[in-house]
Write a protein that holds these residues in place. Sequence first.
Motif, short mmCIF file in Angstrom:
data_model
loop_
_atom_site.label_atom_id
_atom_site.label_comp_id
_atom_site.label_asym_id
_atom_site.label_seq_id
_atom_site.Cartn_x
_atom_site.Cartn_y
_atom_site.Cartn_z
N LYS A 21 0.84 -1.20 0.00
CA LYS A 21 0.00 0.00 0.00
C LYS A 21 0.87 1.25 0.00
O LYS A 21 0.68 2.18 -0.79
N SER B 273 -7.93 -7.54 -4.27
CA SER B 273 -7.09 -6.49 -3.70
C SER B 273 -7.21 -5.18 -4.47
O SER B 273 -6.97 -4.11 -3.90
N ASN B 274 -7.59 -5.26 -5.73
CA ASN B 274 -7.69 -4.04 -6.53
C ASN B 274 -8.90 -3.19 -6.13
O ASN B 274 -9.07 -2.08 -6.62
N LEU C 269 2.86 1.73 -3.28
CA LEU C 269 2.01 2.20 -4.38
C LEU C 269 1.65 3.68 -4.20
O LEU C 269 1.53 4.42 -5.17
N ALA D 233 -1.70 -7.36 -7.22
CA ALA D 233 -0.92 -6.22 -6.75
C ALA D 233 -0.21 -5.52 -7.91
O ALA D 233 -0.11 -4.29 -7.93
N TYR E 1 -5.37 -1.66 -1.35
CA TYR E 1 -4.27 -0.68 -1.45
C TYR E 1 -4.83 0.70 -1.77
O TYR E 1 -4.64 1.22 -2.88
N SER F 192 -9.93 3.19 -3.62
CA SER F 192 -9.08 2.32 -4.43
C SER F 192 -8.74 3.06 -5.73
O SER F 192 -9.42 4.02 -6.11
N ARG F 193 -7.69 2.62 -6.41
CA ARG F 193 -7.33 3.29 -7.67
C ARG F 193 -8.40 3.09 -8.72
O ARG F 193 -8.63 3.96 -9.55
N LEU G 289 -7.54 -9.08 -12.49
CA LEU G 289 -7.85 -8.35 -11.26
C LEU G 289 -8.02 -9.33 -10.11
O LEU G 289 -8.43 -10.48 -10.32
N GLU H 96 -2.29 -3.23 -9.97
CA GLU H 96 -2.49 -1.93 -9.32
C GLU H 96 -1.62 -0.86 -9.98
O GLU H 96 -2.00 0.30 -10.06
#
Lengths: 483, 553
Positions: free
Chosen positions: B360, B419-420, B363, B386, B424, B431-432, B416, B389
């Motif tokens: 995390k 976790s996406n 990133l 990960a 993170y 999330s992104r 994906l 990401e």
Amino acid sequence: MLDVINVSYDTQIPNNVGLSSDKKVLKALEKWHPGYIDWWNKLIPQNFQESLVYLRTAVSVDPKGWAKFDYVKMPEYRWGVLLAPQVEDRRIPCGEHAGEPAWQEVPGEYRNMLKRLIVIQGDTEPASVEQQRLLALMAPSLYDMRNLFQVNVEEGRHLWAMVYLLHKYFGRDGREEADDLLRRQSGSEEAPRMLGAFNEETPDWLSFFMFTYFTDRDGKMQLESLAQSGFDPLSRTCRFMLTEEAHHMFVGETGVGRTIQRTCEVMKENGIEDPCDTDRIRALGVIDLPLIQKKLNLHYTLSLDLFGQEVSTNAANAFNAGIKGRYQEIRLTDDHKLTGDTYTVWDIVDGKVVQKEVPALTAINMRLRDDYTRDAAGGVGRWNKIIEKAGIDFELKLPHEAFHRKIGVFADKLIDPEGRFITGAEYDEGMKEWLPSHADGDYIQSLMKPVYEPGKYASWIAPPKVGIDNKPGDFEYVKLHMA
Amino acid sequence: MTEKMIDFQTDPSRYRHWRVEYDGPVATLYMDVDEDGGLFEGYQLKLNSYDLGVDIELSDIIQRMRFEHPEVKVVVMRSGKDNVFCAGANIRMLGGAAHSHKVNFCKFTNETRNTYEAAEADSGQKYIAAIKGSCAGGGYELALACNYIMLTDDSTSSVALPEVPLLAVLPGTGGLTRVTDKRQMRRDRADVFCAMEEGIRGKRAKEWKLVDEVVPNSRFDETVAERAREFAAASPRPDDATGIALTPLKREIGADAVTYSTVEVELDRKGRKATITVKGPEGDAPGDMEAFVAQGAEAWMLRAARELDDAILHLRLNEMELGLWVIRTEGDPAQVVAHEALLLANRDHWLANEVLQLWKRMLKRVDVTSRSLVALVEHGSCFAGALAELLFAVDRSYMMEDEFEGDNRPMATVTLSESNFGQYPMGNGLSRIATRFIGDEASVEAARATIGEVLEAEAADELGLVTYILDDIDWEDEIRIFMEERASFSPDALTGMEANLRFAGPETMETRIFGRLTAWQNWIFNRPNAVGPDGALQRYGSGVRGDYNLERV
């Protein structure tokens, strides 16, 4: 006792600042005053509080008024608020405002800097009284006891002077700072005094004399530079304080001088030629000259540390702002701005003690320290005269300023009193010769027996040449209250 | 002053400025800066002032605290010097530093503050600042990032943010932001506090929320110890965990490349770009957490994160002219997913948690890096879980479509994992993917529905996961043109544009620090009032005040 509830601030507090008509300051002082009296009462052993001491009180600033002698109980001493007379059209003496009219009110942009300087100065005044609080119990004479108390009450008055400035010019912040000046205590674990040297106890009278000679002289130099302040009330306050500070130097110089005098007399009487024959000298109850040199080394170097770092931003800021000048600034003939000038300071380069040029502005502390050293050397010369006159082959010397330092470039370096780098082993060995050992302290302590009979003096110190206020030799300077 | 390479790797045997005493669940972290230990020539680190070198050690300590000392529940930060806690960033260092160094210095120190600040929420490791002596500027900012602040009441010790009156710059390491957002100090009081040189001490510091507790001086040490014990007892961290050693990274720095075990960085100085290739796991994922612990720093998930983290820092500070980072991956996407899955399935295991938290943080470093970032999803790549990401952290991505002539690597895909979708988060708390599709919940859900599916170019494009998909015919030319074009733009304008576009969505304390506070500070760092020959920063220490241009801009 002073009636704390109903103090008449015009009669009991001598002042030339119109205290009784200044409502703001009166209100602040009324709140602060009981705390001060409480501080004083808790400070010195009770029987001395009740004793009548022949003290000098300043009741006004004209030459006739600042030295009124009379018997007084210390808690009833009239701590005044006295400023040197205003000089007409006084100008800011230095820095970027040089030549502008001196400030009569605090300039907003320098308020914090001014407040900090006043608080630091104020913090040292009561601190030394705290450090010396038990000395009367081992006073070598009533004359000396009286001098001690005189120094003490004047330090108290100097605290008043700083508190007045804080109350008058710094609003609520100033009142809080004034309260904290009473909250901090020398050596306190809870709230120690601001400067390290003021948290050490003064354990004996030789230390007291050395302290008033060397450490109070640092105070004098600080006052000298504040006396040059562009903030006129501070300048006027400090100018008047300097007249009293001179007496503290006197107590120190004559105290050490009389100790030396007595040692030389006893050596002569007993046919001792070698000043280093310490066993024989000590057996006779006087303090050997090498030990006096050690005490000198100690107090001088501790006092040098009070001047701070060789290169100092704060000092530069204060000078450039015009709120703190150099020693006798107005007598100096440069442009009083120092923008392009340099000054020579000590430094360490490649393991050697050397001199180098730095911008003069950042070397303000050093310049003041050099002035201090010159000033301090005078008395040492007079002490040597006493030794010389007695025909003893010994010379007291100020050690090199690199020796035994805790602050600045020389801090904690292995340097001898001549300013030379030496090995750890040489240093350990030399320290026995250079600074007082615990055994030396024990010896001095063994001499500290009180002598309370008028006209009598302890074995290790000679009587003064002249009495205070021209009083005769057997004058009872302190009427002890021995309840 | 950036001629010399700055190395972000260190270890306890090399510390010059800090020492740590471990006592069961409580560690005491002493700041005791070596005056002569500055990273560069020309200044002394007096009064516990710091430069980047001091902060690199701190960063190393807090990282090791998490991995090597899981038993530590409370860290007490205090000064190893009398009379001063910390005087903040060294002014002469700042005065002498290039603008770019100042900006990078502030970014790194901010990241370090955020890391230990988050240690309580992320891993139950709580930081206490125990302040004795003066604590000014960056010194107070160190304390502000702690979770609990204790101040001794000796009538001298104070906390202060004197930057504005003294130096004509901002308390830019989170100071202005934390007094309001975190300490919830009233803005008018904050205005008073941030405009005073001497700071605030004693009970008023507590009243004004600048500290959590004011303690009588004589009982300071014992009260700090007592508070540390209480907090330790309340921590959810395990008592019996044994740490793993963060062994030195395997890294070779060559003239045109930096090579790690899982990361390869190629430096193209002429093209002003760095190509960062992350290599996926070489073998199967460890069977369980016991096996993972046994692998320790060798485990791929941990190794890759540490190496990437170091590569990012190295490039930021030592390769400032490489304005474009090209991010590639190589490996088996299924393996990446499997390695990550072990940790995701064991989130409550302390080490699994720490490794995920490290990803995390790493990133987040990518997010706030002021370089143009592009990802190339090529055949044989492993943008999965990960590593996927990274696709959502970059400014643009290009993906290979269909087979390329003479290229027999496995087809380019994106995979994906759960976790996406929140493991993170970015600094904005989202999330992104959520940030990418801000205001478009349907796209987020469509992407979520594909978790675990291996998506080829067309599907990835359909879902909006990549910028462009390009076939054999277009690939090389399009990429070349993009890179050449990017290299021709003003680096400053690009930095500003990218930093704005990356952070859609809500403001948090973190985005305010990296956005608002940092941007203003960097502006001030360019203005003559601070850094000009007559500015306050240059004149500091000379005794002469800054000469200000009085126009408000």
